[in-house]
Design a protein around this motif. Structure first.
Motif, short mmCIF file in Angstrom:
data_model
loop_
_atom_site.label_atom_id
_atom_site.label_comp_id
_atom_site.label_asym_id
_atom_site.label_seq_id
_atom_site.Cartn_x
_atom_site.Cartn_y
_atom_site.Cartn_z
N LEU A 146 -36.91 15.24 -2.46
CA LEU A 146 -35.86 15.80 -1.61
C LEU A 146 -34.53 15.18 -2.00
O LEU A 146 -34.47 14.01 -2.39
N ILE A 147 -33.45 15.98 -1.89
CA ILE A 147 -32.10 15.47 -2.12
C ILE A 147 -31.29 15.67 -0.84
O ILE A 147 -31.22 16.79 -0.30
N LEU A 148 -30.68 14.59 -0.33
CA LEU A 148 -29.69 14.67 0.75
C LEU A 148 -28.33 14.60 0.09
O LEU A 148 -27.98 13.59 -0.53
N LEU A 149 -27.54 15.65 0.23
CA LEU A 149 -26.35 15.82 -0.60
C LEU A 149 -25.11 16.01 0.26
O LEU A 149 -25.03 16.98 1.04
N ASP A 150 -24.15 15.08 0.14
CA ASP A 150 -22.87 15.25 0.81
C ASP A 150 -22.05 16.31 0.06
O ASP A 150 -22.15 16.43 -1.16
N VAL A 151 -21.25 17.07 0.79
CA VAL A 151 -20.48 18.14 0.16
C VAL A 151 -19.24 17.59 -0.53
O VAL A 151 -18.93 17.94 -1.68
N MET A 152 -18.50 16.70 0.14
CA MET A 152 -17.26 16.17 -0.42
C MET A 152 -17.57 14.89 -1.21
O MET A 152 -17.76 13.83 -0.65
N LEU A 153 -17.64 15.03 -2.54
CA LEU A 153 -17.98 13.92 -3.42
C LEU A 153 -16.93 13.78 -4.52
O LEU A 153 -16.36 14.78 -4.97
N VAL A 162 -24.83 19.26 9.94
CA VAL A 162 -23.43 18.91 10.19
C VAL A 162 -23.34 17.49 10.74
O VAL A 162 -24.09 17.11 11.64
N LYS A 163 -22.44 16.70 10.18
CA LYS A 163 -22.17 15.36 10.69
C LYS A 163 -21.32 15.46 11.97
O LYS A 163 -20.44 16.31 12.04
N LEU A 205 -27.95 19.72 2.63
CA LEU A 205 -26.53 19.41 2.57
C LEU A 205 -26.09 18.69 3.83
O LEU A 205 -26.46 19.08 4.95
N LEU A 206 -25.26 17.65 3.67
CA LEU A 206 -24.68 16.91 4.78
C LEU A 206 -23.17 17.05 4.70
O LEU A 206 -22.58 16.77 3.64
N THR A 207 -22.53 17.47 5.77
CA THR A 207 -21.08 17.67 5.71
C THR A 207 -20.48 17.60 7.10
O THR A 207 -21.17 17.77 8.11
N GLY A 208 -19.19 17.33 7.13
CA GLY A 208 -18.47 17.34 8.39
C GLY A 208 -17.89 18.69 8.74
O GLY A 208 -17.33 18.88 9.83
N ARG A 209 -18.02 19.67 7.86
CA ARG A 209 -17.47 21.01 8.10
C ARG A 209 -18.56 21.91 8.68
O ARG A 209 -19.63 22.05 8.10
N ASP A 210 -18.27 22.50 9.81
CA ASP A 210 -19.31 23.25 10.51
C ASP A 210 -19.01 24.74 10.64
O ASP A 210 -19.63 25.42 11.46
#
Length: 784
Positions: free
Chosen positions: A47-54, A100-101, A77-82
């Motif tokens: 599994l990959i946990l992937l932040d969007v803004m890198l 979403v974070k 995907l993990l991100t603060g944008r919802d």
């Protein structure tokens, strides 16, 4: 199961590492998209946990690249944008799910489990193999209803076999799937874990060959008579798992709380001290980044309200370049509310945590429990957990279920059983040290013990403290971490090397400015040097030449990092005296292997050249170099430096009366006593005969007198006489310190030797500080 976390925020990455590791996943972290892509190509992930803004390569582009190259592992995907649009972009890029974070831990764990099930069609929420049952949601394992208490690695091994119940795994394949690449041990570790897992399964009634060996290939689950997979009644995590997760989070929060405060302070400065309309582009960017990071991380640690406030602040700063007075006031109120929200730590993160200390284990085999009880009590004083076995079969079971660090075997109760156990341990556990304790102190008994595999022999009678001292000497000693010094003007390279090397227990000293090289080299005394070729002010080639010209550092191993691998560059590197080179971009496993192999070789050579073979402390040649280094540091930084010269009293009488073998034992014991009683940074050396020298940086002679007096008192309490010699064994000490008593090592030694002579003349067993005139300061610790 192996999970790759690609997250540039160290705060969130560490939190994910800890909470997922508590769920028995093997976690690896990449701080940017390019590093994540390199790991995806090099290793197999579930599994990959992937932040969007890198940085370097954003999460969406990395997701597209992974899918375009045919990789099938699930991506979350993990991100603060919802927004719906952002979610659609991520899913279209090939992601399987979107979170979403800030996210709730239980939701994260549930989504991870769901994706892992989706990635392997044979996976069910609860795994069963005959009467063996593993519930991933609670990390509980049972066999026929009886619970198994497994270590994280044992649990991960069993889960691997259950999720791939028709597959045979080699040792190397198990290492790849169960251990992170930066924590990979040797294949012997796999066999040890398999053995421990089998023993625990057998203890609850499972067949001894439930995990069977396919000779020449590896390991697999043996087919049971019944094989069924059923759904769980609940996916609620157990209370123990929840508490472990909270404990991990509390540790992360404690580490990063200061950073959170700094980010909130930055927002306060941007919205209170400066009007938002007057912010520069750079100031606004930093403020937005701080708010974005807080929005994504605070919720994970129980600050749900703070996370929402940070999100509102981020949106306000991003949406409007200029604000009305009302909007500015509202933004300030949001920041003030954010400050208030983090001032009180959530109750679940302040719950006292009891840390169970792993004590060394001692098994005492003695047919008379009454005689062994004093040893049990004394072991607790020495920080050792002792257990008594009075029967041969009891001892066998205890060792099989939980191998101790040392076995103390009493030879007098049942000699036949004792020798039988000794022979068994020699063949089954050859590395397990066994101390044999006996009244039968004669040549034939000692010979029999040696033939049967005893590691040490201790004649009776001796007090319990002496027995535990002998046990302590057989305990595995924790190795001092090797130090690697890296010189590179690129901070990204330094950060990468630190993250690669420190998980292996290597202390990494990083220098960005080569002009600080020599000062840092002398202060840190590294075991290996890594240099970049092209740097401002001084090149790596020039630094290498400087090192090779110095008599003290000329043998230091040097490894070069270079972006060039042409023949001319390689010739230059080796011409200036390098030992090895690695081409950029850095491949983690290659670099680590080269460094570890080099350190292993130099450790062997160093022990032969620098360690006194009898006592295990530094020899005169090595210690002279180290003492000169500390003395130079004291001169440079205007610090005191204390030199102590020790001499065993009446040592010739000990040799003449008790024999040189007893004299050697006394020397060895005193050397180890000094080594363990002083600080790690202090120097302990044998300079010949019965004379020892100690160097204590940052101490005056008054400090040294007190420290050596405490050590002398402790020595006499433990070692008033040797078991085979009735002569009281004490030592005298002469102490001086820089700069009052000398400006160089030779003058300091002469002054310390004079103080030692006075200690001997005034009755021995004393610690005496040197004085130019009048009587010396002294503190008697033993009467003659």
């Amino acid at each position: 199961m192996r999970i790759l976390v690609v997250e540039d925020d160290e705060f969130i990455a560490n939190a994910l590492d800890l909470v997922l590791s508590e769920q028995n996943y093997a976690v690896e972290i990449a701080a940017d998209g390019e590093s994540g892509w390199e790991l995806v190509q090099a290793y197999e992930y579930d599994l990959i946990l992937l932040d969007v803004m890198l940085p370097k390569l954003d999460g969406i582009e990395l997701c597209r690249r992974v899918r375009s190259q045919g990789y099938k592992m699930p991506i979350l995907l993990l991100t603060g944008r919802d927004s719906s649009h952002d979610k659609a972009i991520g899913l279209d890029a090939g992601a399987d799910d979107y979170l979403v974070k800030p996210f709730d831990q239980e939701e994260l764990f549930a989504r991870v489990r769901a994706l892992l099930r989706r990635g392997n069609t044979s996976v069910s929420p609860v795994l069963e193999w005959g009467e063996l049952r593993l519930d991933p949601s609670s990390c509980e394992v049972t066999y026929s209803g009886r619970s198994l208490q497994l270590t994280p690695k044992e649990y991960a091994l069993l889960e691997l076999f259950l999720r791939n119940n028709r597959r045979v795994f080699s040792c190397s394949a198990i290492l790849d799937r169960v251990w992170s690449f930066d924590k990979t041990p040797g294949e012997e570790a796999v066999r040890t874990q398999i053995k421990g897992l089998r023993q625990k399964l057998k203890a609850v009634g499972a067949p001894a060959d439930l995990i069977e060996t396919v000779y020449g290939i590896g390991y697999r689950l043996k087919l049971p008579s019944v094989n069924k997979l059923t759904l769980p009644s609940s996916e609620e995590p157990s209370e123990q798992t929840r508490q472990q997760t909270l404990t991990a989070l509390a540790g992360v929060w404690e580490r990063f709380q200061g950073r959170v405060n700094e980010q909130v302070t930055l927002l306060e400065q941007a919205t209170t001290q400066i009007l938002p309309a007057q912010l520069t582009v750079e100031q606004r960017h930093h403020a937005e980044q701080a708010a974005h990071t807080l929005a994504g991380s605070l919720g994970t640690f129980g600050f749900a309200a703070g996370s929402q406030l940070a999100r509102k602040i981020e949106r306000s700063l991003r949406a409007k370049k200029s604000m009305s007075q009302t909007e500015t006031k509202h933004l300030r109120e949001l920041v003030a509310a954010l400050r208030r929200s983090i001032e009180l730590t959530p109750p679940e993160l302040t719950t006292p945590v009891t840390v169970k200390q792993e004590l060394p284990q001692l098994l005492i085999f003695n047919s008379d429990r009454h005689l062994a009880e004093p040893l049990i009590a004394e072991a607790g004083v020495w920080g050792i957990q002792a257990e008594i076995a009075t029967q041969l079969e009891t001892a066998r079971k205890a060792i099989a279920l939980s191998p101790p660090q040392v076995v103390l075997l009493d030879l007098d109760g049942n000699t036949a059983d004792s020798l039988a156990l000794l022979v068994e341990l020699k063949h089954r556990y050859p590395s397990l040290p066994v101390l044999v304790h006996s009244n039968q102190d004669n040549l034939m008994t000692r010979l029999e013990v040696a033939r049967c595999g005893g590691h040490a022999f201790l004649p009776k009678p001796v007090p319990p403290a002496k027995v535990l001292q002998a046990v302590t000497q057989l305990l595995p000693k924790e190795a001092t971490a090797a130090k690697v010094m890296v010189v590179d003007d690129d901070p990204q390279i330094l950060a990468t090397l630190r993250s690669l090397l420190e998980p292996w227990g290597l202390r990494t000293i990083c220098i960005e400015d080569p002009r600080r090289f020599w000062e840092t080299l002398e202060a840190s005394a590294p075991d290996l040097l890594i240099l970049d070729i092209n740097m401002p002010h001084l090149s790596g080639l020039e630094l290498c030449q400087i090192v090779r010209q110095d008599s003290h550092w000329c043998g230091l191993p040097i490894l070069f990092l270079t972006a060039y691998s042409d023949a001319n560059t390689v010739n230059q590197v080796f011409a200036v005296g390098a030992d090895d080179f690695v081409s950029k971009p850095i491949v983690g496993p290659e670099l680590v292997n080269r460094i570890m192999n080099r350190l292993d070789r130099i450790e062997l050579l160093r022990n032969l050249a620098e360690i006194d073979s009898l006592t295990g402390v530094a020899n005169r040649h090595k210690s002279t170099q180290d003492l000169e280094r500390l003395l130079n540091l004291a001169k440079r930084h205007h610090q005191p430096f204390c030199l102590a010269v020790l001499d065993i009293d009446r040592f010739k009488l000990v040799n003449d009366t008790c024999g040189h073998a007893v004299g050697d034992t006394v020397l060895r014991q005193l050397g180890q006593w000094l080594l363990h009683s002083l600080r790690r940074e202090d120097i302990v050396a044998r300079w010949g005969g019965e004379e020892f020298v100690c160097g204590l940086y940052g101490m005056t002679s008054q400090d040294g007198v007190q420290r050596l007096t405490d050590i002398s008192i402790g020595w006499q309490q433990q070692q008033s006489t040797h078991p085979q010699c009735n002569i009281p064994i004490t030592f005298s000490v002469g102490i001086v310190h820089y700069p009052q008593h000398g400006a160089d090592l030779e003058s300091l030694y002469r002054a310390a030797d004079k103080a030692l002579y006075r200690a001997k003349k005034n009755g021995r067993g004393r610690v005496v500080a040197f004085k130019e005139t009048g009587s010396s300061d002294q503190l008697s610790v033993a009467s003659d």
